[in-house]
Design a protein around this motif. Sequence first.
Motif, PDB file in Angstrom:
ATOM      1  N   PRO A   1       0.821  -1.218   0.000  1.00  0.00           N
ATOM      2  CA  PRO A   1       0.000   0.000   0.000  1.00  0.00           C
ATOM      3  C   PRO A   1       0.854   1.267   0.000  1.00  0.00           C
ATOM      4  N   GLY A   2       0.290   2.325  -0.571  1.00  0.00           N
ATOM      5  CA  GLY A   2       0.950   3.624  -0.608  1.00  0.00           C
ATOM      6  C   GLY A   2       1.502   3.970  -1.971  1.00  0.00           C
ATOM      7  N   ALA A   3       1.854   2.986  -2.777  1.00  0.00           N
ATOM      8  CA  ALA A   3       2.374   3.222  -4.125  1.00  0.00           C
ATOM      9  C   ALA A   3       1.216   3.142  -5.122  1.00  0.00           C
ATOM     10  N   GLU A   4       1.292   3.948  -6.182  1.00  0.00           N
ATOM     11  CA  GLU A   4       0.263   3.945  -7.230  1.00  0.00           C
ATOM     12  C   GLU A   4       0.551   2.828  -8.222  1.00  0.00           C
ATOM     13  N   CYS A   5      -0.469   2.007  -8.458  1.00  0.00           N
ATOM     14  CA  CYS A   5      -0.371   0.885  -9.386  1.00  0.00           C
ATOM     15  C   CYS A   5      -1.500   1.012 -10.397  1.00  0.00           C
ATOM     16  N   ASN A   6      -1.230   0.601 -11.632  1.00  0.00           N
ATOM     17  CA  ASN A   6      -2.216   0.692 -12.689  1.00  0.00           C
ATOM     18  C   ASN A   6      -2.349  -0.654 -13.388  1.00  0.00           C
TER      19      ASN A   6
ATOM     20  N   GLY B   1      -1.519  -6.795 -17.660  1.00  0.00           N
ATOM     21  CA  GLY B   1      -0.480  -5.776 -17.710  1.00  0.00           C
ATOM     22  C   GLY B   1      -0.615  -4.843 -16.530  1.00  0.00           C
ATOM     23  N   VAL B   2       0.480  -4.668 -15.797  1.00  0.00           N
ATOM     24  CA  VAL B   2       0.526  -3.801 -14.623  1.00  0.00           C
ATOM     25  C   VAL B   2       1.584  -2.738 -14.884  1.00  0.00           C
TER      26      VAL B   2
ATOM     27  N   THR C   1       9.112  -7.011  -7.891  1.00  0.00           N
ATOM     28  CA  THR C   1       9.439  -5.604  -7.705  1.00  0.00           C
ATOM     29  C   THR C   1       9.401  -4.977  -9.089  1.00  0.00           C
ATOM     30  N   ILE C   2       8.678  -3.874  -9.219  1.00  0.00           N
ATOM     31  CA  ILE C   2       8.580  -3.180 -10.501  1.00  0.00           C
ATOM     32  C   ILE C   2       9.043  -1.746 -10.283  1.00  0.00           C
TER      33      ILE C   2
END
Length: 140
Positions: free
Chosen positions: A36-41, A88-89, A123-124
């Motif tokens: 949590p806390g990071a923006e993911c699409n 796709g992330v 990890t991305i």
Amino acid sequence: MPIHKILLNDEVGPVSIKKAKPGDYCTYHFSVMFEPGAECNLFMLLAKTSQSTIWHKLVERNETDNDGEITMEIGKIKVGTKMDYRFGVYAIDALQNVRIIITNSTSKESRQVKPDDPGEGMTIKKGDSWAQEITAYEMF
């Protein structure tokens, strides 16, 4: 298509209530889990039965969140059906411990699909994407 919170919701959580049997039709969800806390699409989610040649688009628009979970309903599928997925992330921020989870919402059982080792997460780096295909995944 609405976003559901499956694994972050204590009431729904991945605790099995009843065992699904082969031939049962169950509702399934596809989740991207991350710190949590990071923006993911989630920019792509396609599905088809392994015997089919036609892909079904499950994400109509990019879904972005920062609470650690993006979940989309896959639909009602017969237990034992082999499915193929393309996902796709995109990491708007650096993402830690990214995992792809499929949940049988009928039996409330969840399984990690990617990475292959359930104890690991991806990890991305910020600005990078993770796109992959899952083939012949047997619905449980």
